[in-house]
Design an enzyme around this catalytic site. Structure first.
Site, mmCIF file in Angstrom:
data_model
loop_
_atom_site.group_PDB
_atom_site.id
_atom_site.type_symbol
_atom_site.label_atom_id
_atom_site.label_comp_id
_atom_site.label_asym_id
_atom_site.label_seq_id
_atom_site.Cartn_x
_atom_site.Cartn_y
_atom_site.Cartn_z
ATOM 1 N N ARG A 51 16.616 16.116 -17.863
ATOM 2 C CA ARG A 51 16.018 16.454 -16.565
ATOM 3 C C ARG A 51 15.647 17.927 -16.471
ATOM 4 N NH1 ARG A 51 19.709 14.669 -13.274
ATOM 5 N NH2 ARG A 51 18.859 12.599 -13.603
ATOM 6 N N CYS B 203 20.903 11.306 -5.449
ATOM 7 C CA CYS B 203 22.094 12.042 -5.886
ATOM 8 C C CYS B 203 22.708 12.794 -4.708
ATOM 9 C CB CYS B 203 21.715 13.009 -7.003
ATOM 10 S SG CYS B 203 23.132 13.948 -7.599
ATOM 11 N N CYS C 9 31.965 30.076 -8.717
ATOM 12 C CA CYS C 9 30.860 29.972 -9.675
ATOM 13 C C CYS C 9 29.815 31.065 -9.362
ATOM 14 C CB CYS C 9 30.226 28.591 -9.595
ATOM 15 S SG CYS C 9 31.457 27.265 -9.620
ATOM 16 N N CYS D 206 26.210 12.182 -16.134
ATOM 17 C CA CYS D 206 25.095 13.122 -15.981
ATOM 18 C C CYS D 206 25.706 14.506 -16.153
ATOM 19 C CB CYS D 206 24.466 12.969 -14.594
ATOM 20 S SG CYS D 206 23.245 14.245 -14.229
ATOM 21 N N CYS E 278 23.930 8.440 -7.632
ATOM 22 C CA CYS E 278 24.570 9.513 -8.393
ATOM 23 C C CYS E 278 25.353 10.361 -7.392
ATOM 24 C CB CYS E 278 23.504 10.353 -9.090
ATOM 25 S SG CYS E 278 24.184 11.763 -9.997
ATOM 26 N N CYS F 168 26.361 30.277 -7.655
ATOM 27 C CA CYS F 168 26.237 29.274 -6.594
ATOM 28 C C CYS F 168 26.195 29.848 -5.179
ATOM 29 C CB CYS F 168 27.378 28.265 -6.691
ATOM 30 S SG CYS F 168 27.142 26.908 -5.516
ATOM 31 N N CYS G 257 32.578 26.420 -0.229
ATOM 32 C CA CYS G 257 33.330 25.963 -1.407
ATOM 33 C C CYS G 257 34.327 27.040 -1.860
ATOM 34 C CB CYS G 257 32.362 25.625 -2.544
ATOM 35 S SG CYS G 257 33.200 24.960 -3.990
HETATM 36 N N1 SAM Z 1 30.748 21.316 -6.470
HETATM 37 C C1 SAM Z 1 30.395 20.380 -7.445
HETATM 38 C C2 SAM Z 1 30.385 20.954 -8.841
HETATM 39 O O1 SAM Z 1 30.296 22.158 -8.992
HETATM 40 O O2 SAM Z 1 30.443 20.161 -9.783
HETATM 41 C C3 SAM Z 1 29.062 19.713 -7.185
HETATM 42 C C4 SAM Z 1 27.917 20.525 -6.639
HETATM 43 S S1 SAM Z 1 27.366 21.871 -7.666
HETATM 44 C C5 SAM Z 1 26.275 22.731 -6.588
HETATM 45 C C6 SAM Z 1 26.359 21.051 -8.880
HETATM 46 C C7 SAM Z 1 25.706 21.889 -9.949
HETATM 47 O O3 SAM Z 1 24.639 22.631 -9.395
HETATM 48 C C8 SAM Z 1 26.537 22.947 -10.633
HETATM 49 O O4 SAM Z 1 27.349 22.440 -11.641
HETATM 50 C C9 SAM Z 1 25.469 23.840 -11.233
HETATM 51 O O5 SAM Z 1 25.168 23.419 -12.548
HETATM 52 C C10 SAM Z 1 24.272 23.610 -10.322
HETATM 53 N N2 SAM Z 1 23.900 24.848 -9.617
HETATM 54 C C11 SAM Z 1 24.571 25.426 -8.606
HETATM 55 N N3 SAM Z 1 23.960 26.554 -8.197
HETATM 56 C C12 SAM Z 1 22.863 26.697 -8.985
HETATM 57 C C13 SAM Z 1 21.839 27.665 -9.057
HETATM 58 N N4 SAM Z 1 21.814 28.731 -8.249
HETATM 59 N N5 SAM Z 1 20.874 27.514 -9.972
HETATM 60 C C14 SAM Z 1 20.881 26.431 -10.811
HETATM 61 N N6 SAM Z 1 21.827 25.474 -10.777
HETATM 62 C C15 SAM Z 1 22.817 25.614 -9.884
HETATM 63 C C1 DTB Z 2 22.220 19.720 -11.333
HETATM 64 O O1 DTB Z 2 22.436 19.882 -12.557
HETATM 65 N N1 DTB Z 2 21.396 20.471 -10.618
HETATM 66 C C2 DTB Z 2 21.424 20.080 -9.228
HETATM 67 C C3 DTB Z 2 22.328 18.827 -9.251
HETATM 68 N N2 DTB Z 2 22.796 18.791 -10.596
HETATM 69 C C4 DTB Z 2 23.399 18.671 -8.278
HETATM 70 C C5 DTB Z 2 21.838 21.166 -8.289
HETATM 71 C C6 DTB Z 2 20.968 22.387 -8.349
HETATM 72 C C7 DTB Z 2 21.414 23.310 -7.286
HETATM 73 C C8 DTB Z 2 20.529 24.514 -7.147
HETATM 74 C C9 DTB Z 2 21.012 25.429 -6.102
HETATM 75 C C10 DTB Z 2 20.997 24.860 -4.713
HETATM 76 O O2 DTB Z 2 19.987 24.248 -4.286
HETATM 77 O O3 DTB Z 2 21.978 25.056 -3.982
HETATM 78 FE FE1 SF4 Z 3 31.509 25.001 -5.476
HETATM 79 FE FE2 SF4 Z 3 29.032 25.709 -6.056
HETATM 80 FE FE3 SF4 Z 3 30.893 25.902 -7.906
HETATM 81 FE FE4 SF4 Z 3 30.061 23.445 -7.115
HETATM 82 S S1 SF4 Z 3 28.851 24.997 -8.182
HETATM 83 S S2 SF4 Z 3 32.172 24.144 -7.431
HETATM 84 S S3 SF4 Z 3 29.619 23.905 -4.947
HETATM 85 S S4 SF4 Z 3 30.833 27.070 -5.979
#
Ligand code: SAM
Ligand code: DTB
Ligand code: SF4
Length: 336
Positions: A273, A110, A70, A201, A141, A73, A66
């Site tokens: 959730r 989802c 963030c 959501c 979702c 992430c 990506c």
């Molecule tokens: N890329 C899209 C976005 O950011 O909206 C969709 C996928 S992203 C992985 C979805 C959500 O996962 C993020 O908004 C964040 O709230 C959650 N997330 C990502 N990494 C995480 C982590 N290490 N721990 C908890 N939540 C995480």
């Molecule tokens: C949300 O709020 N939590 C989920 C889902 N929406 C997409 C994602 C959590 C991701 C945790 C880190 C991972 O597994 O990569």
């Molecule tokens: Fe990309 Fe992860 Fe950020 Fe979603 S949360 S925009 S997958 S870096």
């Protein structure tokens, strides 16, 4: 502490609007733990069957690589986390995973993609996935990042019930955690989702080094969305080596439970959730989250890239607590 239970007058599908302030929600978060949980549990019982929890299964349909930054992430290309960059999955493989999730007891599926936003060609394929997953009798979702004009409508036409797009943190902290977009961009996409008639959501992450006031500000921002989201995921940061937030001091589990309670009190009809972070959470903390008004979990051994409790472990926990999976017809979104 304000007597919040008295300020809500349920009037059918709509609820008398209440504007929340950070001072007010911080007061909730700072109340004696027992008082807070009692109030959350009372509100929970006004709106939901007390011992039912909804099960959502996640699938990463496009993993890693990506372009966003963030700080939490593991899928951001710029961090070295060991997450492999994979292409968008085939429609058949996604439908197969959805079938398995349904068989295991999930009611919502989802689909998550590590994109800043979907390219049109990719969205066409995701729309096919949504159509076929919906046809299995599951709620659908998707979480695909920022949407352009017309994309939310395309997803709605395909049968998408929910779009997940988190505000993630206090607006005042946003720029310290993500620099490649602004929180206003998230609000724009949420508006597109609403306008297209898709359920929202939207939640956030705690345990990123924020203060109680920051958590209050996140809850306030979510609760003051008009209307507030139908689904509110509260994630506890899953710390992944290689991400900037790895090594952040762990949040006191009681603070996590307090955040759930504040979400329940301020968004009484939302599905709250208990999301990421359960793998390293004790059963006792999870039980407190349910008591505080959480009525949904991610179900299945993986979140997107990180582990989640295996289904058997959750079934055992539910049996010990007398919790039953929520039936689809009670979740407010039909499958027809
Ligand atoms: N890329 C899209 C976005 O950011 O909206 C969709 C996928 S992203 C992985 C979805 C959500 O996962 C993020 O908004 C964040 O709230 C959650 N997330 C990502 N990494 C995480 C982590 N290490 N721990 C908890 N939540 C995480
Ligand atoms: C949300 O709020 N939590 C989920 C889902 N929406 C997409 C994602 C959590 C991701 C945790 C880190 C991972 O597994 O990569
Ligand atoms: Fe990309 Fe992860 Fe950020 Fe979603 S949360 S925009 S997958 S870096």
């Amino acid at each position: 502490m304000p007597d919040v239970a008295q300020t809500f007058i349920p009037v059918g599908p709509a609820v008398t609007p209440v504007v929340w302030t950070v001072v007010r929600v911080e007061a909730l978060l700072s109340a004696p733990f027992g008082d807070l949980i009692y109030q959350a549990q009372q509100i929970h019982r006004q709106h939901f069957a007390p011992n039912e929890v909804q099960l959502s299964t996640l699938l990463s349909i496009k993993t890693g690589g990506c372009p966003e930054d963030c700080g939490y992430c593991p899928q951001a290309a710029r961090y070295h986390t060991g997450v492999a960059n994979e292409a968008l999955m085939s429609v058949d493989a996604v439908v197969e995973a959805a079938r398995a999730a349904k068989h295991s007891g999930a009611s919502r599926f989802c689909m998550g993609a590590a994109w800043r936003g979907p390219k049109q060609r990719d969205l066409d394929k995701v729309a096919k996935m949504v159509r076929e997953v919906k046809a299995l009798g599951l709620e659908t979702c998707a979480t695909l990042g920022m949407l352009k004009a017309g994309q939310a409508e395309q997803l709605k036409d395909a049968g998408l019930d929910y779009y997940n797009h988190n505000l993630d943190t206090d607006p005042a902290l946003y720029g310290e955690i993500i620099t490649t977009r602004e929180q206003g961009d998230r609000l724009d996409t949420l508006q597109k989702v609403r306008t297209a008639g898709i359920h929202v959501c939207c939640g956030g992450i705690v345990g990123m080094g924020e203060t109680r006031a920051n958590r209050a500000a996140l809850v306030v921002e979510l609760a003051n969305l008009d209307p507030y989201p139908e689904s509110v995921p509260i994630n506890n940061l899953v710390q992944v080596k290689g991400t900037p937030l790895h090594g952040t001091p762990e949040l006191d589990p009681f603070e996590f439970v307090r955040t759930i309670a504040a979400a329940r009190i301020t968004m009484p009809r939302a599905m709250v959730r208990l999301s990421a972070g359960r793998e390293s959470m004790s059963e006792e903390t999870q039980a407190l989250c349910f008591l505080a008004g959480a009525n949904s979990i991610f179900y299945g051994e993986k979140l997107l890239t990180t582990p989640n409790p295996v289904a058997d472990r959750d079934r055992i926990l539910f049996d010990r607590l007398g919790i039953k999976p929520m039936e689809l017809r009670k979740q407010g979104v039909g499958t027809g």
